[in-house]
Motif scaffolding. Sequence first.
Motif, PDB file in Angstrom:
ATOM      1  N   MET A   1      -3.475  -1.864   9.143  1.00 30.40           N
ATOM      2  CA  MET A   1      -2.886  -1.518   8.067  1.00 30.40           C
ATOM      3  C   MET A   1      -3.460  -2.313   6.711  1.00 30.40           C
ATOM      4  O   MET A   1      -3.611  -3.457   6.972  1.00 30.40           O
ATOM      5  CB  MET A   1      -1.147  -2.031   7.907  1.00 30.40           C
ATOM      6  CG  MET A   1      -0.575  -1.207   6.952  1.00 30.40           C
ATOM      7  SD  MET A   1       1.194  -1.253   6.795  1.00 30.40           S
ATOM      8  CE  MET A   1       1.628  -1.924   8.595  1.00 30.40           C
ATOM      9  N   ASN A   2      -3.892  -1.581   5.732  1.00 28.30           N
ATOM     10  CA  ASN A   2      -4.458  -2.280   4.629  1.00 28.30           C
ATOM     11  C   ASN A   2      -3.725  -2.992   3.798  1.00 28.30           C
ATOM     12  O   ASN A   2      -2.256  -2.866   3.851  1.00 28.30           O
ATOM     13  CB  ASN A   2      -5.477  -0.993   3.815  1.00 28.30           C
ATOM     14  CG  ASN A   2      -4.438  -0.198   2.935  1.00 28.30           C
ATOM     15  OD1 ASN A   2      -3.297  -0.205   2.595  1.00 28.30           O
ATOM     16  ND2 ASN A   2      -5.057   0.849   2.814  1.00 28.30           N
ATOM     17  N   LYS A   3      -4.139  -3.745   2.750  1.00 25.86           N
ATOM     18  CA  LYS A   3      -3.206  -4.324   2.031  1.00 25.86           C
ATOM     19  C   LYS A   3      -2.390  -3.742   0.994  1.00 25.86           C
ATOM     20  O   LYS A   3      -1.171  -4.231   0.620  1.00 25.86           O
ATOM     21  CB  LYS A   3      -4.157  -5.541   1.155  1.00 25.86           C
ATOM     22  CG  LYS A   3      -3.343  -6.375   0.196  1.00 25.86           C
ATOM     23  CD  LYS A   3      -4.430  -7.198  -0.722  1.00 25.86           C
ATOM     24  CE  LYS A   3      -3.749  -8.186  -1.790  1.00 25.86           C
ATOM     25  NZ  LYS A   3      -4.697  -8.690  -2.455  1.00 25.86           N
ATOM     26  N   GLU A   4      -2.767  -2.623   0.488  1.00 22.61           N
ATOM     27  CA  GLU A   4      -2.098  -2.012  -0.559  1.00 22.61           C
ATOM     28  C   GLU A   4      -0.696  -1.433   0.204  1.00 22.61           C
ATOM     29  O   GLU A   4       0.186  -1.046  -0.172  1.00 22.61           O
ATOM     30  CB  GLU A   4      -2.800  -0.889  -0.888  1.00 22.61           C
ATOM     31  CG  GLU A   4      -3.670  -0.972  -2.192  1.00 22.61           C
ATOM     32  CD  GLU A   4      -3.150  -1.712  -3.317  1.00 22.61           C
ATOM     33  OE1 GLU A   4      -1.985  -1.114  -3.672  1.00 22.61           O
ATOM     34  OE2 GLU A   4      -3.371  -2.630  -3.689  1.00 22.61           O
ATOM     35  N   LYS A   5      -1.163  -0.649   1.724  1.00 23.15           N
ATOM     36  CA  LYS A   5       0.148  -0.238   2.278  1.00 23.15           C
ATOM     37  C   LYS A   5       1.058  -1.489   2.670  1.00 23.15           C
ATOM     38  O   LYS A   5       2.471  -1.054   2.484  1.00 23.15           O
ATOM     39  CB  LYS A   5      -0.331   0.295   3.522  1.00 23.15           C
ATOM     40  CG  LYS A   5      -0.479   1.759   3.568  1.00 23.15           C
ATOM     41  CD  LYS A   5      -0.894   2.211   5.024  1.00 23.15           C
ATOM     42  CE  LYS A   5      -1.465   3.875   5.084  1.00 23.15           C
ATOM     43  NZ  LYS A   5      -1.665   4.208   6.148  1.00 23.15           N
TER      44      LYS A   5
END
Length: 180
Positions: free
Chosen positions: A1-5
């Motif tokens: 999961m990326n930082k923005e999510k």
Amino acid sequence: MNKEKTLWITRTAVFIALLVVLQAATAALGNTIITGSVVNMLLIVSVMTCGMMSGLCVSVISPAMAKLIGIGPLWSLIPFIVAGNITLILTWHFIGNRHWGHKHTAQIIALVVAATGKFLILYIGVAQIAVPLLLGLPEPQAAVISNMFSIPQLLTALLGGGVALLVLSPIKKAFKGGRG
């Protein structure tokens, strides 16, 4: 999961938690104007700072969470409340984020349109449909519920929106600073 999510999930969860905690705290005061204004303010701040999907998640989850902890309305009224909340969220998302002339013109228009829309959804849904046709309540109780979902809903949406306008800018700045 990326930082923005991860950031989106975290912020959305914080708004849901804040909404439920503040709703419980203000409900203890016995003043629905204060509680409703706080709820509407948090709904608006969630959509204006985290986006439409965050606002929609908060608007759908919070009434059920409130009911589960013992401060929400009758289960049969929750769909109407969710519909009113979604109206508020979508109006703020589609109108409040626009830039028409003066910096705050779109937000003031969103405030009036969203408050009126939420009020109409709740008044028609609860006071005109659910209470007389679905709930089968004794007249005194029906009158209390109908009154709660009439003009006070317009007032709390306007007050909550007004407070949201005051806190949006500092919260947006804080959120931008946190992305560093």
